[in-house]
Design an enzyme around this catalytic site. Structure first.
Site, PDB file in Angstrom:
ATOM      1  N   ASP A 298      83.697 -45.130 -61.133  1.00  0.00           N
ATOM      2  CA  ASP A 298      83.165 -43.782 -61.227  1.00  0.00           C
ATOM      3  C   ASP A 298      83.005 -43.311 -59.784  1.00  0.00           C
ATOM      4  OD1 ASP A 298      82.146 -41.371 -61.985  1.00  0.00           O
ATOM      5  OD2 ASP A 298      80.582 -42.169 -63.292  1.00  0.00           O
TER       6      ASP A 298
HETATM    7  C1  BGC Z   1      81.205 -38.661 -63.523  1.00  0.00           C
HETATM    8  C2  BGC Z   1      82.517 -39.050 -64.160  1.00  0.00           C
HETATM    9  C3  BGC Z   1      83.607 -38.126 -63.682  1.00  0.00           C
HETATM   10  C4  BGC Z   1      83.637 -38.135 -62.153  1.00  0.00           C
HETATM   11  C5  BGC Z   1      84.686 -37.222 -61.572  1.00  0.00           C
HETATM   12  C6  BGC Z   1      81.297 -38.527 -62.025  1.00  0.00           C
HETATM   13  O1  BGC Z   1      80.131 -37.979 -61.500  1.00  0.00           O
HETATM   14  O2  BGC Z   1      80.214 -39.601 -63.862  1.00  0.00           O
HETATM   15  O3  BGC Z   1      82.405 -38.992 -65.561  1.00  0.00           O
HETATM   16  O4  BGC Z   1      84.829 -38.501 -64.233  1.00  0.00           O
HETATM   17  O5  BGC Z   1      82.381 -37.711 -61.659  1.00  0.00           O
HETATM   18  O6  BGC Z   1      84.370 -35.892 -61.752  1.00  0.00           O
END
Ligand code: BGC
Length: 750
Positions: A298
């Site tokens: 993530d």
């Molecule tokens: C989120 C993810 C997401 C990523 C990219 C993160 O803050 O937890 O679910 O895919 O950002 O936007």
């Protein structure tokens, strides 16, 4: 529901895909696709399509320099997470020398997040559908758009379990039940991957809260503390609970969905960050489940170069700091990891790209004008209705008769479509709000509108109409949890939505409440309103779906994937902050397996509306339960359970039959009274009967034994129940297992 696919999905298929493919109906010319990456390297062994993905990856790996290998371990841009048109949420640069292409990644579970896309109904809507075909169609539609915006990977689905409706991302997930989340998540993944796009199941694992009093920006690992913040919280959960509640949806993503990539989460699990957690990333994901794709972080979830490399993290996609070339070269140079470890991660990335045909097809081009916007808006409306849950319909107020004169449409969410904040927030291609949908259905002159700011004025407007529809929503976002499970929590406009509903219902006996909430909310006024319809965050065409459902053109075909509490005191952590949101950064999952309806059933609590509940416009009778041996079912079937469903009404309807298994207590431990182990979605014409069959495999009878470190079937009597919801199960029978003698057993299996 058996969907006939109305859309012309134009993505390129991977082998074995089932989605119907047509040509795009939108006139915009497709940009000329560049040649397939392997076109210029046809003579190279890694471009030999007769070889397996693993063989090709090995051949390619053999010609890469160490620096080239290292360059593939970290992502390559910073600003994509802002979601602008022409950018991508993530980028991984290739190695042109040998034809490894640069590939792009996009959020997310509601549609591509890069400029405008079709804003699909939120995953809670899909969860409510209890319909694997709907989940497949949703995934295929999102992937079609992702491809047309130049992406090879989509960061979806999210399958974290709804442990509490306070979780700010409840709208993005698939509810509180691991079996439902697993089946629907796997179907969504198959839909995505049918379009040649690699799905990404997230957030692995136990990322069930964003935190109280916390705040963070999607994709930006900067957080303002709070309690239980997702970036730091340590989820303490016992192994049985992990295996039975928090991991099965990921397991299904791997085993049934064939997912290509996994996103490890921000939080710690039992003391170790998920992205460097050997137990999760290697022992469970690889060794137990046989995952052969790759794991990426993530955004900002990488913490430590060495621990990531050693414990199973393959790609640090953003911002790529822990796997930046300097850090990895240093680790290698100092002998802290050897080249075999680097090779392992690179091989997994490459074999996934080969497996999904990325080297062998033209790379996708970012030209969103090719999206068939009208067809996808129609899909959004269809899926929206399929997941709308009718919770109350006293006196059959709904569907409204065609002769209805004036409708008062009231409320701060009447003229907007709710969308959860964060990385699932999609900028819609078009928007039909509830007000617009009802005006289109009835003609503007027959719709009175009031924004609900002044409850007395709204009530007076309602009294002037034949029917009032109060549309109210909640506020939910990635990065912070709700303070209370209410409509008003976190709202800044000063409107008391509960008071508004009460005032309107007092003035207009024919009042329908339509909720645009991301998850379950308290409904203190439910005795005072005759009709209550949960739309969730319904996507860009939610107003059309609402008008169709209100007037009976479409069935409210959803069932609750999450329990509606009767009181906030029922929520996990209500009396124990250590359980939620945690104390000193530690959240102890002390309720164990008793999550959602499992807990309500075990404690004998009466929720406002139970898991699995939802009314249709027709009525369905259940009878003729049979429990037969597994022979005749697919391989591995232990018992075949059938029931007859009959539409006893004079209108077409949809049933969502559910099967629950009540298991004996394993090894003296606590056990939930019942667990969902089968569901279906069945359209029924007036008077029609259909027999539904549920094939139960060994896993449907199993618990996770911490002594055996494996799934086990406890000897004893298993109660099989079939019906309309977790609290409405008219059919039941007993299956005896492991030599147990059970009075009146319908089936005995060893
Ligand atoms: C989120 C993810 C997401 C990523 C990219 C993160 O803050 O937890 O679910 O895919 O950002 O936007």
């Amino acid at each position: 529901m058996r969907w006939t696919l109305p859309l012309a999905l134009a993505g390129t298929l991977v082998a074995g895909a089932t989605t119907v493919i047509g040509s795009p109906t939108v006139a915009a010319p497709a940009a000329t696709p560049p040649p397939a990456p392997c076109a210029a390297f046809a003579a190279k062994p890694w471009c030999d399509t007769a070889l397996s993905a693993d063989q090709r990856a090995a051949k390619l790996l053999a010609v890469l320099t160490t620096n080239e290998k290292i360059s593939l371990l970290a992502g390559d841009e910073y600003l994509g997470a802002l979601g602008r048109e022409g950018t991508h949420t993530g980028t991984s640069n290739g190695v042109p020398r040998v034809g490894i292409p640069t590939v792009y990644f996009s959020d997310g579970p509601n549609g591509p997040r890069q400029g405008k896309s079709t804003q699909m109904p939120s995953p809670m809507v899909i969860a409510s559908s209890f319909d694997v075909d709907a989940a497949h169609l949703d995934g295929a539609t999102i992937a079609d758009e992702a491809v047309k915006k130049g992406n090879s990977f989509v960061y979806a689905p999210g399958v974290n379990i709804g442990r509490t409706p306070l979780n700010g991302r409840t709208f993005e997930y698939l509810g509180e039940d691991p079996y439902l989340s697993g089946k629907l998540g796997a179907a969504f993944i198959r839909g995505v991957q049918s379009q040649g796009v690699v799905a990404n199941v997230k957030h692995f694992a136990v990322n069930n809260q964003e935190g109280q009093g916390s705040f963070s920006i999607p994709g930006i690992p900067v957080a303002f503390a709070g309690q239980g913040n997702r970036f730091f919280v340590d989820a303490r959960v016992d192994e049985r609970t992990l295996r039975e509640i928090y991991l099965p949806a990921f397991e299904a993503a791997v085993k049934e969905g064939g997912v290509g990539t996994v996103m490890c989460s921000y939080n710690k699990v039992n003391g170790t960050y998920a992205c460097e957690n050997e137990h999760l990333l290697t022992a469970v994901l690889r060794d137990d489940w046989g995952f052969d794709g790759f794991v990426l972080t993530d955004y900002g979830a990488g913490h430590n170069t060495l621990r990531g490399l050693r414990n199973g993290l393959d790609l640090d996609i953003w911002p790529g700091l822990t796997y930046n070339p300097l850090a990895v070269s240093l680790a290698l140079g100092l002998g802290n990891v050897d080249i075999g470890v680097i090779d392992l991660h690179v091989r997994r990335i490459l074999r996934t790209m080969f497996e999904f045909g990325i080297f062998d097809r033209p790379l996708p081009v970012d030209d969103g004008s090719r999206i068939d916007a009208p067809a996808h808006a129609e899909v959004a409306a269809d899926l929206g209705a399929d997941g709308m849950v009718l919770l109350k319909n006293a006196g059959d107020l709904l569907p409204l008769p065609a002769s209805t004169g004036t409708v008062a449409v009231i409320g701060p969410e009447a003229d907007l479509i709710k969308n959860g904040g964060g990385s699932s927030a999609v900028e819609p291609l078009s928007l039909v709000t509830p007000l617009a949908g009802l005006r289109a259905r009835l003609g503007t002159a027959n719709v009175l509108y009031d924004d609900g700011k002044d409850a007395a004025k709204a009530a007076a407007t309602a009294a002037r109409a034949d029917v009032a529809v109060v549309v109210v929503g909640d506020k939910m976002t990635e990065g912070s949890d709700k303070k209370a499970p209410t409509l008003n929590s976190g709202q800044t406009d000063g409107i008391d939505r509960d008071a508004l509903i009460t005032a309107v219902a007092a003035a207009q006996p024919r009042t329908v409440v339509a909720l645009q909430s991301g998850g379950p909310v308290l409904t203190p006024w439910r005795q005072q309103v005759p009709a209550l319809l949960e739309m969730w965050y319904p996507g860009q065409n939610g107003g059309t779906a609402l008008a169709r459902v209100l007037f009976g053109d479409a069935e409210p075909a959803g069932r609750l994937p999450m329990t509606f509490p009767a009181s906030a005191a029922e929520l996990v952590g209500a009396a124990d902050p250590q359980a939620y949101p945690g104390v000193n950064g530690k959240a102890v999952y002390s309720e164990g397996v008793l999550v959602g309806y499992r807990g309500y059933d075990a404690k004998g609590l009466a929720p406002a509306y139970p898991f699995g509940f939802g009314l249709g416009y027709g009525t369905v009778a259940y009878d003729d339960l049979t429990v037969a041996p597994g022979t005749g079912g697919p391989a591995g079937t232990v018992a075949r359970v059938s029931a007859r469903l009959t539409n006893t009404s004079s209108r077409a309807t949809a049933a969502a039959p559910q099967l629950y298994v009540g298991m004996p207590s394993p090894e003296g431990q606590v056990q939930a009274p019942r667990q969902l182990k089968g569901f279906d979605k069945v359209p029924l014409a007036p008077g029609e009967s259909r027999v539904v069959t549920f094939d139960l495999d060994e896993r449907a009878f199993s618990y996770w034994s911490t002594t055996a470190d494996d799934w086990k079937v406890a000897p004893g009597c298993y109660r099989i129940e079939v019906g309309r919801s977790s609290r409405d199960l008219p059919l039941s029978a007993i299956v005896a297992r492991g030599g147990a003698s059970c009075a009146g057993a319908a089936l005995t299996v060893s």
